[in-house]
Design an enzyme around this catalytic site. Structure first.
Site, PDB file in Angstrom:
ATOM      1  N   TYR A   9      -8.964  24.403  10.398  1.00  0.00           N
ATOM      2  CA  TYR A   9      -9.622  23.528   9.346  1.00  0.00           C
ATOM      3  C   TYR A   9      -9.239  23.325   7.962  1.00  0.00           C
ATOM      4  O   TYR A   9      -9.533  23.114   7.105  1.00  0.00           O
ATOM      5  CB  TYR A   9     -11.042  24.138   9.167  1.00  0.00           C
ATOM      6  CG  TYR A   9     -12.687  22.371   8.703  1.00  0.00           C
ATOM      7  CD1 TYR A   9     -12.845  21.560   9.026  1.00  0.00           C
ATOM      8  CD2 TYR A   9     -12.524  23.215   7.081  1.00  0.00           C
ATOM      9  CE1 TYR A   9     -13.420  20.479   8.253  1.00  0.00           C
ATOM     10  CE2 TYR A   9     -12.480  22.228   6.603  1.00  0.00           C
ATOM     11  CZ  TYR A   9     -13.975  20.705   6.862  1.00  0.00           C
ATOM     12  OH  TYR A   9     -14.437  19.921   6.529  1.00  0.00           O
ATOM     13  N   PHE A  69      -2.654  -5.569  -6.646  1.00  0.00           N
ATOM     14  CA  PHE A  69      -2.917  -5.719  -5.713  1.00  0.00           C
ATOM     15  C   PHE A  69      -4.382  -5.703  -4.501  1.00  0.00           C
ATOM     16  O   PHE A  69      -4.657  -5.009  -5.450  1.00  0.00           O
ATOM     17  CB  PHE A  69      -2.110  -4.122  -4.615  1.00  0.00           C
ATOM     18  CG  PHE A  69      -1.614  -4.552  -3.261  1.00  0.00           C
ATOM     19  CD1 PHE A  69      -1.217  -5.035  -3.069  1.00  0.00           C
ATOM     20  CD2 PHE A  69      -2.699  -3.375  -2.635  1.00  0.00           C
ATOM     21  CE1 PHE A  69      -0.921  -5.209  -1.419  1.00  0.00           C
ATOM     22  CE2 PHE A  69      -2.531  -3.646  -1.020  1.00  0.00           C
ATOM     23  CZ  PHE A  69      -2.212  -4.514  -0.431  1.00  0.00           C
ATOM     24  N   THR A  70      -4.309  -6.211  -4.238  1.00  0.00           N
ATOM     25  CA  THR A  70      -5.919  -6.197  -3.049  1.00  0.00           C
ATOM     26  C   THR A  70      -6.808  -5.283  -3.082  1.00  0.00           C
ATOM     27  O   THR A  70      -7.395  -5.048  -3.468  1.00  0.00           O
ATOM     28  CB  THR A  70      -5.274  -6.698  -1.613  1.00  0.00           C
ATOM     29  OG1 THR A  70      -5.248  -6.186  -0.475  1.00  0.00           O
ATOM     30  CG2 THR A  70      -5.577  -8.237  -1.428  1.00  0.00           C
ATOM     31  N   ASP A 121       1.486   3.584  -8.406  1.00  0.00           N
ATOM     32  CA  ASP A 121       1.354   2.585  -6.876  1.00  0.00           C
ATOM     33  C   ASP A 121       2.478   3.661  -6.378  1.00  0.00           C
ATOM     34  O   ASP A 121       3.391   2.599  -6.240  1.00  0.00           O
ATOM     35  CB  ASP A 121       0.516   1.609  -6.265  1.00  0.00           C
ATOM     36  CG  ASP A 121       0.347   1.902  -4.914  1.00  0.00           C
ATOM     37  OD1 ASP A 121       1.134   2.417  -4.948  1.00  0.00           O
ATOM     38  OD2 ASP A 121      -0.295   0.472  -4.902  1.00  0.00           O
ATOM     39  N   LYS A 137       4.124   3.558   4.137  1.00  0.00           N
ATOM     40  CA  LYS A 137       5.001   2.591   3.699  1.00  0.00           C
ATOM     41  C   LYS A 137       6.570   3.753   4.275  1.00  0.00           C
ATOM     42  O   LYS A 137       7.024   3.586   4.883  1.00  0.00           O
ATOM     43  CB  LYS A 137       4.978   1.996   2.838  1.00  0.00           C
ATOM     44  CG  LYS A 137       3.868   0.691   2.757  1.00  0.00           C
ATOM     45  CD  LYS A 137       2.480   1.168   3.314  1.00  0.00           C
ATOM     46  CE  LYS A 137       1.934  -0.095   2.802  1.00  0.00           C
ATOM     47  NZ  LYS A 137       0.207   0.603   3.502  1.00  0.00           N
ATOM     48  N   ARG A 144       0.205 -14.494   2.224  1.00  0.00           N
ATOM     49  CA  ARG A 144      -0.260 -13.792   0.610  1.00  0.00           C
ATOM     50  C   ARG A 144      -0.901 -14.337  -0.468  1.00  0.00           C
ATOM     51  O   ARG A 144       0.181 -14.954  -1.532  1.00  0.00           O
ATOM     52  CB  ARG A 144       0.741 -12.776   0.499  1.00  0.00           C
ATOM     53  CG  ARG A 144       1.382 -11.639   1.582  1.00  0.00           C
ATOM     54  CD  ARG A 144       0.193 -10.366   1.358  1.00  0.00           C
ATOM     55  NE  ARG A 144      -1.247 -10.236   1.012  1.00  0.00           N
ATOM     56  CZ  ARG A 144      -1.411  -9.092   1.467  1.00  0.00           C
ATOM     57  NH1 ARG A 144      -2.071  -7.687   1.074  1.00  0.00           N
ATOM     58  NH2 ARG A 144      -3.046  -9.704   1.664  1.00  0.00           N
ATOM     59  N   PHE A 166      -9.012 -11.434   3.600  1.00  0.00           N
ATOM     60  CA  PHE A 166      -8.104 -12.379   4.578  1.00  0.00           C
ATOM     61  C   PHE A 166      -8.188 -11.484   5.633  1.00  0.00           C
ATOM     62  O   PHE A 166      -7.984 -12.076   6.689  1.00  0.00           O
ATOM     63  CB  PHE A 166      -7.181 -12.035   3.020  1.00  0.00           C
ATOM     64  CG  PHE A 166      -6.870 -10.562   2.811  1.00  0.00           C
ATOM     65  CD1 PHE A 166      -7.233 -10.365   2.004  1.00  0.00           C
ATOM     66  CD2 PHE A 166      -6.444  -9.505   3.924  1.00  0.00           C
ATOM     67  CE1 PHE A 166      -6.923  -8.542   1.139  1.00  0.00           C
ATOM     68  CE2 PHE A 166      -6.398  -8.181   3.388  1.00  0.00           C
ATOM     69  CZ  PHE A 166      -7.076  -7.818   2.073  1.00  0.00           C
TER      70      PHE A 166
HETATM   71  C1  P70 Z   1       0.600  -4.130   3.834  1.00  0.00           C
HETATM   72  C2  P70 Z   1      -0.070  -2.457   2.986  1.00  0.00           C
HETATM   73  C3  P70 Z   1      -1.261  -1.904   1.847  1.00  0.00           C
HETATM   74  C4  P70 Z   1      -1.185  -0.769   0.097  1.00  0.00           C
HETATM   75  C5  P70 Z   1      -0.181  -1.514  -0.562  1.00  0.00           C
HETATM   76  C6  P70 Z   1       0.380  -1.024  -1.920  1.00  0.00           C
HETATM   77  C7  P70 Z   1       1.107  -1.444  -3.072  1.00  0.00           C
HETATM   78  C8  P70 Z   1      -1.916   0.418  -1.975  1.00  0.00           C
HETATM   79  C9  P70 Z   1      -1.947   0.130   0.135  1.00  0.00           C
HETATM   80  C10 P70 Z   1      -2.802   0.561   0.071  1.00  0.00           C
HETATM   81  C11 P70 Z   1      -1.940  -2.854   4.186  1.00  0.00           C
HETATM   82  C12 P70 Z   1      -2.922  -4.067   3.561  1.00  0.00           C
HETATM   83  C13 P70 Z   1      -3.691  -3.557   2.199  1.00  0.00           C
HETATM   84  C14 P70 Z   1      -4.144  -4.860   2.071  1.00  0.00           C
HETATM   85  C15 P70 Z   1      -3.428  -6.173   2.267  1.00  0.00           C
HETATM   86  C16 P70 Z   1      -3.254  -6.448   3.848  1.00  0.00           C
HETATM   87  C17 P70 Z   1      -2.697  -5.375   3.878  1.00  0.00           C
HETATM   88  N1  P70 Z   1      -0.619  -1.990   2.344  1.00  0.00           N
HETATM   89  N2  P70 Z   1      -0.544  -0.042  -2.349  1.00  0.00           N
HETATM   90  O1  P70 Z   1       0.610  -4.432   4.482  1.00  0.00           O
HETATM   91  O2  P70 Z   1      -2.248   1.731   1.483  1.00  0.00           O
HETATM   92  O3  P70 Z   1      -3.104   0.213   3.440  1.00  0.00           O
HETATM   93  O4  P70 Z   1      -2.528   2.847   3.548  1.00  0.00           O
HETATM   94  O5  P70 Z   1      -4.473   2.382   2.110  1.00  0.00           O
HETATM   95  O6  P70 Z   1       1.217  -1.863   0.170  1.00  0.00           O
HETATM   96  O7  P70 Z   1       1.425  -4.059   2.507  1.00  0.00           O
HETATM   97  P1  P70 Z   1      -3.113   1.642   3.038  1.00  0.00           P
END
Ligand code: P70
Length: 464
Positions: A78, A130-131, A221, A264, A388, A455
């Site tokens: 743990y 970013f989303t 990031d 990634k 996107r 989305f």
């Molecule tokens: C994708 C994934 C995640 C991501 C990222 C960047 C530049 C942070 C994160 C978050 C998954 C995804 C996320 C949202 C919408 C669609 C797809 N990207 N910064 O496919 O990381 O997913 O580990 O929480 O690209 O691009 P995590």
């Protein structure tokens, strides 16, 4: 003996395949039904119904035998797992930050960072939204402001570093908001929503100088920072002779803190972290992580996951690996360019981005041309891709208005070490097929809209 030197040699993967996972093709009639049942949203398809899965490069990577062997060395204590210390060491060695807080994935780190650093009314400038990052900033009471260069918003512009910050825009935001209202500047390398486009080292250095003057911290990031480092090696004067590992470390050194989705670059299926040189921030993050993720020595991950990440980091910065990874993306993209199919140029790091506005000029953005294109591609070949564009951009939290972004794209995302060049050929042929029938394509109407990150779960029906 004297051997002639080869004058021409293609790159090839620096690995061979030890285990395979069968995939199956479906029939056109089946795919039509599956797409309708999924509400015309590729996120809602079952993966068993997908032939070549190019939805994302996130958590879809193939691990090496060394990483799999590392899973067996998982120390599932743990507290104080050995794998945590191995991960910490790898992050410090390759990314350079002093302190590490593991999280279950990238958004876990974004959540903790935003809660600690952002106060209601704050402004967070960044090189394109970013989303998940923007949503966590908004949920903490902040507002994201885009300060990326204009070229990034034009899919056809061939600028080599479309991830660059426009320093004049950033200066303007700092002057207007006042430095006290800016908890940090948010930098991503590469920029996902711009099409996997890199930021130049020189640009980050200049952002650093500007922020230093106002004592504004820089948060990176680092999700695809290894891919960014590769582009710097290829495109930026003075970096050709340097190793990607060295470039990555220099790149990170201009920032104070990073959030990371290890799913990634780091070649694993789950994991993330928050890393920083700021002791005060580390104290707070280490405290907050126990509320949302888990103890600060595992942050929602199993010991074996942390071991796989630690080993994945080492593999990810290998020059041969990263050249192959991006070489495969370029192989696909160059096919499409040769055939005159509109894609974002230059070709990005983690995928090829189709320009849906140019692909379907007859479909208004309010009828989600990129979303429609993902459906036509799936129907044609069982290839799954991701929208996107306007669906991803969502609504302004204050006005409730739809945000129509300049870029309306379909991301054809390539998982690392998973598919072969022959798969890329099939994907290219399918895109061409759909392109040849573009005139008959119709748009979509959204019939179900979730409140957050719509989305992922939105449902659609064809416009009649
Ligand atoms: C994708 C994934 C995640 C991501 C990222 C960047 C530049 C942070 C994160 C978050 C998954 C995804 C996320 C949202 C919408 C669609 C797809 N990207 N910064 O496919 O990381 O997913 O580990 O929480 O690209 O691009 P995590």
């Amino acid at each position: 003996m004297s051997y002639p030197k080869p004058s021409r040699r293609s790159w090839a993967e620096p690995w061979k395949i030890k285990m395979v996972e069968p995939i199956r093709m479906t029939t056109p009639a089946q795919r039509e039904r599956f797409m309708a049942e999924a509400g015309y949203n590729t996120f809602l398809l079952r993966s068993a119904h997908v032939y070549i899965d190019l939805l994302t490069d996130s958590g879809t990577n193939a691990m090496s035998d060394r990483q799999w062997a590392g899973l067996m060395l998982g120390d599932e204590a743990y507290a104080g797992s050995q794998n945590f210390y191995n991960l910490w060491e790898a992050v410090t060695q390759y990314y350079g930050y002093k302190y590490l807080v593991p999280t279950h994935q990238g958004r876990g780190a974004e959540h903790i960072l935003s809660q600690i650093m952002i106060h209601p009314g704050d402004i967070i400038p960044g090189n394109m939204y970013f989303t998940t990052t923007r949503l966590h900033q908004e949920l903490a009471g902040g507002t994201f402001v885009d300060v990326i260069i204009d070229e990034a918003h034009d899919p056809a512009n061939p600028h080599p570093f479309k991830g660059n910050v426009d320093l004049a825009k950033l200066r303007r935001v700092i002057n207007e908001a006042g430095p006290r209202k800016i908890p940090y500047v948010s930098i991503a390398g590469t920029v996902n929503m711009a099409g996997g486009q890199p930021q130049a080292m020189e640009n980050l250095r200049a952002v650093r100088e500007l922020c230093k003057r106002f004592e504004i911290p820089l948060v990176l990031d680092a999700t695809r920072a290894v891919e960014n480092a590769y582009f710097i090696q290829q495109r930026e004067p003075g970096y050709q002779a340097k190793k990607v590992a060295e470039i990555l470390k220099e790149y990170c050194s201009y920032t104070d803190t990073c959030t990371m989705s290890a799913k990634k670059d780091a070649l694993v299926n789950i994991g993330g972290w928050l890393a920083t040189n700021d002791e005060g921030l580390y104290e707070e993050a280490r405290n907050l992580v126990v509320v949302y993720e888990g103890l600060h020595t595992y942050g929602g991950l199993a010991g074996r996951d942390m071991e796989a990440i630690a080993r994945g980091i080492v593999e990810s910065v290998d020059d041969d690996h990263i050249r192959t990874r991006i070489g495969q993306v370029e192989y696909l993209g160059n096919h499409l360019i040769d055939w005159g199919i509109p894609i974002v140029k230059p070709i990005g790091g983690h995928g090829v981005f189709l320009d849906a506005k140019a692909f379907y000029p007859h479909i208004p953005q309010a009828q989600f041309p990129a979303q429609a294109l993902t459906c036509y591609l799936y129907a044609d070949s069982g290839v799954r891709t991701m929208e996107r564009g306007a669906v991803s951009a969502g609504r302004d939290p204050k006005t409730g208005e739809e945000r129509f972004p300049s870029l309306e794209l379909v991301r054809v995302t390539i998982p690392r070490r998973v598919y072969t060049q022959a798969h890329m050929d099939v994907v290219a042929e399918s895109i061409l097929e759909v392109y040849e029938h573009r005139d008959q394509a119709r748009g979509l109407k959204m019939i179900y809209e979730p409140k957050y990150l719509r989305f992922f779960q939105a449902r659609f029906e064809p416009v009649t």
